[in-house]
Design a protein around this motif. Sequence first.
Motif, short mmCIF file in Angstrom:
data_model
loop_
_atom_site.label_atom_id
_atom_site.label_comp_id
_atom_site.label_asym_id
_atom_site.label_seq_id
_atom_site.Cartn_x
_atom_site.Cartn_y
_atom_site.Cartn_z
N TYR A 60 0.84 -1.18 0.00
CA TYR A 60 0.00 0.00 0.00
C TYR A 60 0.88 1.23 0.00
CZ TYR A 60 -3.59 -3.29 1.52
OH TYR A 60 -4.46 -4.36 1.61
N THR A 61 0.51 2.22 -0.79
CA THR A 61 1.22 3.48 -0.69
C THR A 61 0.89 4.11 0.67
OG1 THR A 61 1.75 5.49 -1.91
CG2 THR A 61 -0.58 4.91 -1.75
N ASP A 62 1.78 4.93 1.18
CA ASP A 62 1.65 5.44 2.55
C ASP A 62 0.34 6.17 2.79
OD1 ASP A 62 5.19 6.28 3.09
OD2 ASP A 62 4.08 4.38 3.26
N THR A 63 -0.15 6.88 1.79
CA THR A 63 -1.33 7.72 2.00
C THR A 63 -2.62 6.92 2.18
OG1 THR A 63 -1.55 7.97 -0.39
CG2 THR A 63 -0.38 9.72 0.79
N VAL A 64 -2.61 5.62 1.89
CA VAL A 64 -3.83 4.83 2.04
C VAL A 64 -3.69 3.73 3.08
CG1 VAL A 64 -4.37 5.30 -0.39
CG2 VAL A 64 -3.37 3.08 0.25
N LYS A 65 -2.51 3.57 3.66
CA LYS A 65 -2.31 2.53 4.66
C LYS A 65 -3.28 2.69 5.82
CE LYS A 65 2.56 1.43 3.90
NZ LYS A 65 3.95 1.57 4.41
N GLY A 66 -3.89 1.58 6.22
CA GLY A 66 -4.86 1.61 7.31
C GLY A 66 -6.26 1.97 6.86
N ARG A 67 -6.43 2.43 5.63
CA ARG A 67 -7.75 2.80 5.12
C ARG A 67 -8.21 1.91 3.98
NH1 ARG A 67 -8.50 7.57 2.72
NH2 ARG A 67 -6.35 7.78 1.97
N PHE A 68 -7.29 1.46 3.14
CA PHE A 68 -7.62 0.65 1.97
C PHE A 68 -7.17 -0.79 2.20
CE2 PHE A 68 -7.48 4.15 -1.57
CZ PHE A 68 -8.33 4.93 -0.81
N ASN A 77 -12.52 -14.60 -10.30
CA ASN A 77 -11.57 -13.92 -11.20
C ASN A 77 -11.61 -12.41 -10.99
OD1 ASN A 77 -9.53 -14.65 -12.99
ND2 ASN A 77 -10.76 -14.23 -14.81
N THR A 78 -11.66 -12.02 -9.73
CA THR A 78 -11.88 -10.62 -9.37
C THR A 78 -10.95 -10.22 -8.22
OG1 THR A 78 -14.20 -10.71 -10.04
CG2 THR A 78 -13.59 -8.97 -8.50
N VAL A 79 -10.48 -8.99 -8.31
CA VAL A 79 -9.71 -8.37 -7.24
C VAL A 79 -10.48 -7.15 -6.76
CG1 VAL A 79 -7.54 -7.20 -6.66
CG2 VAL A 79 -7.52 -9.26 -8.08
N TYR A 80 -10.46 -6.93 -5.45
CA TYR A 80 -11.22 -5.84 -4.85
C TYR A 80 -10.27 -4.83 -4.20
CZ TYR A 80 -14.89 -9.36 -5.22
OH TYR A 80 -15.76 -10.30 -5.69
N LEU A 81 -10.75 -3.61 -4.10
CA LEU A 81 -10.09 -2.58 -3.31
C LEU A 81 -11.15 -1.97 -2.41
CD1 LEU A 81 -7.36 -1.15 -2.79
CD2 LEU A 81 -8.19 0.67 -4.31
N GLN A 82 -11.11 -2.34 -1.14
CA GLN A 82 -12.02 -1.75 -0.16
C GLN A 82 -11.41 -0.46 0.33
OE1 GLN A 82 -15.14 -2.84 1.00
NE2 GLN A 82 -15.16 -0.86 2.03
N MET A 83 -12.16 0.63 0.17
CA MET A 83 -11.65 1.96 0.53
C MET A 83 -12.54 2.53 1.62
SD MET A 83 -10.70 3.44 -3.26
CE MET A 83 -12.42 3.67 -3.73
N ASN A 84 -11.96 2.72 2.79
CA ASN A 84 -12.68 3.27 3.94
C ASN A 84 -12.12 4.63 4.31
OD1 ASN A 84 -14.18 0.85 4.12
ND2 ASN A 84 -12.65 -0.06 5.49
N ASN A 85 -12.90 5.37 5.08
CA ASN A 85 -12.48 6.70 5.54
C ASN A 85 -11.92 7.52 4.38
OD1 ASN A 85 -11.96 8.81 7.30
ND2 ASN A 85 -10.00 7.96 7.98
#
Length: 127
Positions: A60-68, A77-85
């Motif tokens: 994870y890039t630093d700006t999204v650590k702990g949130r994504f 056959n799917t990848v997800y990106l859960q984005m919180n806060n």
Amino acid sequence: QVQLVESGGGLVQPGGSLRLSCTASGFTLDYDTIGWFRQVPGKEREGVSCISGSDESTYYTDTVKGRFTISRDNAKNTVYLQMNNLKPEDTAVYYCAAELPVTTVQDMCVTVFFGSWGQGTQVTVSS
């Protein structure tokens, strides 16, 4: 036809959540490293998060650590990106990309390593 399709973008208020999906057709993602990238006008496309096709390690890039959170469901056959806060600075077009692993997931999470790309999905964080 080899294709990656992103979905799940939209407009959300600050502090809200979205889950992006990246679904492949025409090939299997099982062994690919998958990356989520984002781009705003006038800036380079940046790596947000990647998941390895060899050992499931993540970056994870630093700006999204702990949130994504990135995850994969090989059966779908799917990848997800859960984005919180979510924050206004997360506003961008989000792209997924796929490629066979060539190095560590951290070192690979840059655009030059990826050959297959989706068309992108807009994420707007605004009140």
